[in-house]
Design an enzyme around this catalytic site. Structure first.
Site, PDB file in Angstrom:
ATOM      1  CG  ASP A  14      56.989  -1.449  48.574  1.00  0.00           C
ATOM      2  OD1 ASP A  14      56.284  -0.949  47.690  1.00  0.00           O
ATOM      3  OD2 ASP A  14      57.886  -2.278  48.350  1.00  0.00           O
ATOM      4  CE  LYS A  17      56.997   6.134  48.149  1.00  0.00           C
ATOM      5  NZ  LYS A  17      57.546   4.850  48.619  1.00  0.00           N
ATOM      6  N   GLY A  41      53.592   1.729  43.212  1.00  0.00           N
ATOM      7  CA  GLY A  41      52.226   1.270  43.452  1.00  0.00           C
ATOM      8  C   GLY A  41      51.769   1.807  44.784  1.00  0.00           C
ATOM      9  CG  HIS A  42      51.725   5.474  45.847  1.00  0.00           C
ATOM     10  ND1 HIS A  42      51.970   6.792  45.582  1.00  0.00           N
ATOM     11  CD2 HIS A  42      52.918   4.911  46.072  1.00  0.00           C
ATOM     12  CE1 HIS A  42      53.277   7.001  45.649  1.00  0.00           C
ATOM     13  NE2 HIS A  42      53.869   5.877  45.935  1.00  0.00           N
ATOM     14  CD  GLN A 224      60.222   3.756  42.213  1.00  0.00           C
ATOM     15  OE1 GLN A 224      60.720   4.792  41.837  1.00  0.00           O
ATOM     16  NE2 GLN A 224      59.119   3.277  41.687  1.00  0.00           N
ATOM     17  CB  THR A 239      64.477   2.214  40.638  1.00  0.00           C
ATOM     18  OG1 THR A 239      63.695   2.317  39.452  1.00  0.00           O
ATOM     19  CG2 THR A 239      64.539   3.556  41.350  1.00  0.00           C
ATOM     20  NE  ARG A 305      55.654  -4.362  49.316  1.00  0.00           N
ATOM     21  CZ  ARG A 305      54.508  -3.749  49.567  1.00  0.00           C
ATOM     22  NH1 ARG A 305      54.054  -3.664  50.802  1.00  0.00           N
ATOM     23  NH2 ARG A 305      53.817  -3.212  48.596  1.00  0.00           N
ATOM     24  CB  SER A 404      50.201   5.715  59.281  1.00  0.00           C
ATOM     25  OG  SER A 404      49.172   4.988  58.698  1.00  0.00           O
TER      26      SER A 404
HETATM   27  P1  IMP Z   1      62.685  -1.169  38.384  1.00  0.00           P
HETATM   28  O1  IMP Z   1      62.357   0.150  39.016  1.00  0.00           O
HETATM   29  O2  IMP Z   1      61.492  -1.884  37.833  1.00  0.00           O
HETATM   30  O3  IMP Z   1      63.805  -1.062  37.400  1.00  0.00           O
HETATM   31  O4  IMP Z   1      63.230  -2.138  39.553  1.00  0.00           O
HETATM   32  C1  IMP Z   1      64.474  -1.895  40.212  1.00  0.00           C
HETATM   33  C2  IMP Z   1      64.383  -2.222  41.701  1.00  0.00           C
HETATM   34  O5  IMP Z   1      63.501  -1.287  42.332  1.00  0.00           O
HETATM   35  C3  IMP Z   1      63.792  -3.607  41.996  1.00  0.00           C
HETATM   36  O6  IMP Z   1      64.413  -4.103  43.172  1.00  0.00           O
HETATM   37  C4  IMP Z   1      62.347  -3.317  42.295  1.00  0.00           C
HETATM   38  O7  IMP Z   1      61.751  -4.294  43.115  1.00  0.00           O
HETATM   39  C5  IMP Z   1      62.459  -1.990  43.020  1.00  0.00           C
HETATM   40  N1  IMP Z   1      61.252  -1.168  42.928  1.00  0.00           N
HETATM   41  C6  IMP Z   1      60.789  -0.493  41.870  1.00  0.00           C
HETATM   42  N2  IMP Z   1      59.664   0.163  42.173  1.00  0.00           N
HETATM   43  C7  IMP Z   1      59.400  -0.098  43.460  1.00  0.00           C
HETATM   44  C8  IMP Z   1      58.387   0.331  44.374  1.00  0.00           C
HETATM   45  O8  IMP Z   1      57.482   1.106  44.058  1.00  0.00           O
HETATM   46  N3  IMP Z   1      58.483  -0.152  45.630  1.00  0.00           N
HETATM   47  C9  IMP Z   1      59.495  -0.964  46.029  1.00  0.00           C
HETATM   48  N4  IMP Z   1      60.454  -1.381  45.221  1.00  0.00           N
HETATM   49  C10 IMP Z   1      60.420  -0.943  43.948  1.00  0.00           C
END
Ligand code: IMP
Length: 421
Positions: A14, A17, A41-42, A224, A239, A305, A404
């Protein structure tokens, strides 16, 4: 030849990017995703229209940029089709622009059910995953049971693999998690139907990616952040992919010698979504103020967040692990109205049960109490904003090449052209 660039979040994701990739893609030939899935999520704001991309690289919004989903990405056909449909409905053509690796592993409905059932069972100790089946899909890849997009080419082979994998998943869902099974026949029917809608985008990407790299101007777009890397992050609160430099290579097959510049994306403060240690977290009004001004709500799950001051120890680790050439400092404008701004410069060990941290050390800098929104020249920044940026450069021993100053495309300072750096 223009540099090929990789871009990685330096903290817990977050970092903004999507916006940076979108700006860079104006001068890019291709954008490539190499890990993660639709857990990312961008958010992009173009002509006041907000786009949230989860799976497709952010370069897709430009006419002349190729978008490639590399083999390291796990793919939900549902998420992919939803995104393709939204883009097409907004007049964005994907033909001869979108390419997806046939080696991508599928996310099945049972992966999602397993992810969510596991989180429920963990209760207070849950990871806080996005619940999108990312972990279970990667598990099946590593244990060599997973199903790849190429398996869908041959219906007989696909049905055989799906049967055996879902039998295993359903056994665990029913007997271990005491939850409902999922019907294999309806999953098979739906996946085959969806596959036919997207099969025209599927290719063997590694040769294509290396050819693109030989032409230059490729942006490898991380999802991520470094501290969510399964090997180097705050395990087990991570993740399930390599979000760091190694993921660029394993998730695309690109020859590293062709990639010249590594850009770390660093938010002017730190955030984390989901559970796990976050040393510089602010459990007070200042943390809430940052979150409110920064709109710190997850683009994927809508979760609030956690916010804190910039964690410099993590930034230094990220520079080391990813061999970064420079950083893009994002959301500086969020700090416009603070009398004092801190940077967390060091700490001792982290307790992974309580998340408490020993010997936290901060330095304090004066705020600027002036708007930086939309500034495009470094010299136009308030004196104290420049002092903050230069403190980061000195403490982390890296240059801040991009800043930015707002969510829109034109709200950015590019101190150098990183395609030529
Ligand atoms: P998962 O990727 O869904 O398995 O989640 C594992 C961890 O990564 C959790 O703490 C999620 O909140 C975090 N996470 C996964 N994708 C994102 C992202 O795009 N941004 C921030 N945190 C993420």
């Amino acid at each position: 030849m223009k540099n090929n660039i990789f871009l990685i979040g330096t903290h817990w994701g977050d970092e903004g990017k999507g916006k940076v990739v979108d700006v860079l893609s104006e001068n890019a030939n291709a954008c490539i995703r190499f890990q993660g899935g639709h857990n990312a999520g961008h958010t992009l704001v173009i002509n006041d229209k907000k786009f949230i991309l989860h799976l497709i690289p952010s370069g897709i919004l430009r006419d002349n940029v190729k978008s490639v989903v590399g083999n390291g990405v796990v793919v939900s056909l549902d998420a992919l089709i939803t995104e393709i449909t939204e883009l097409e409905e907004n007049g964005i053509s994907l033909s001869n622009k979108l390419f997806i690796s046939e080696n991508c592993h599928l996310i099945l409905p049972t992966h999602i059910a397993l992810d969510q059932a596991r989180e429920r069972k963990l209760g207070k100790k849950s990871i806080g995953t996005t619940g999108r089946g990312i972990g279970p899909s990667y598990e099946d890849k590593i244990s060599r049971k997973g199903i790849r997009l190429l398996d869908l080419k041959n219906e007989t082979i696909f049905l055989k693999k799906l049967d055996s994998l879902m039998e295993y998943h359903n056994f665990i869902l029913e007997n271990y998690f005491k939850t409902k099974c999922i019907d294999t026949n309806s999953v098979a029917r739906e996946l085959l139907e969806k596959y036919h809608k997207i099969s025209k985008y599927i290719i063997d990407t590694d040769e294509y990616i290396n050819d693109l790299c030989k032409q230059g101007g490729v942006v490898f777009e991380g999802a991520q952040g470094t501290m969510l890397d399964v090997d180097h992050g705050t395990f087990p609160y991570v993740t399930s992919s390599n979000t760091t430099l190694s993921g660029v290579v394993s998730g695309t097959g690109a020859n590293m010698s062709l990639i010249k510049y590594g850009l770390g994306i660093t938010k002017a403060y730190s955030t984390r979504v989901g559970h796990g240690p976050f040393p510089s977290e602010l459990h007070n009004d200042i943390g809430q103020k940052i979150g409110k001004i920064g709109g710190e709500i997850g683009a994927t799950t809508g979760r609030t967040r956690r916010c804190g001051w910039l964690d410099l120890k993590v930034l230094k680790k990220s520079i080391r692990l990813n061999n970064l050439s420079g950083i893009a400092l994002t959301k500086i404008d969020v700090l416009d109205n603070f009398d004092e701004i801190s940077i967390c410069v060091d700490y001792g060990s982290i307790n992974y049960e309580t998340f408490e941290v020993e010997n936290l050390k901060f330095i304090k800098l004066p705020g600027w109490n002036e708007s930086t929104v939309g500034i495009t020249k470094y010299d136009d920044l308030p004196k104290n904003a420049k002092a903050y940026i230069e403190a980061i450069e000195n403490l982390a021993d890296i240059s801040v090449d991009i800043i930015s100053t707002g969510p829109a495309r034109n709200e950015i300072i590019q101190k150098i052209n990183i395609f030529d750096a």
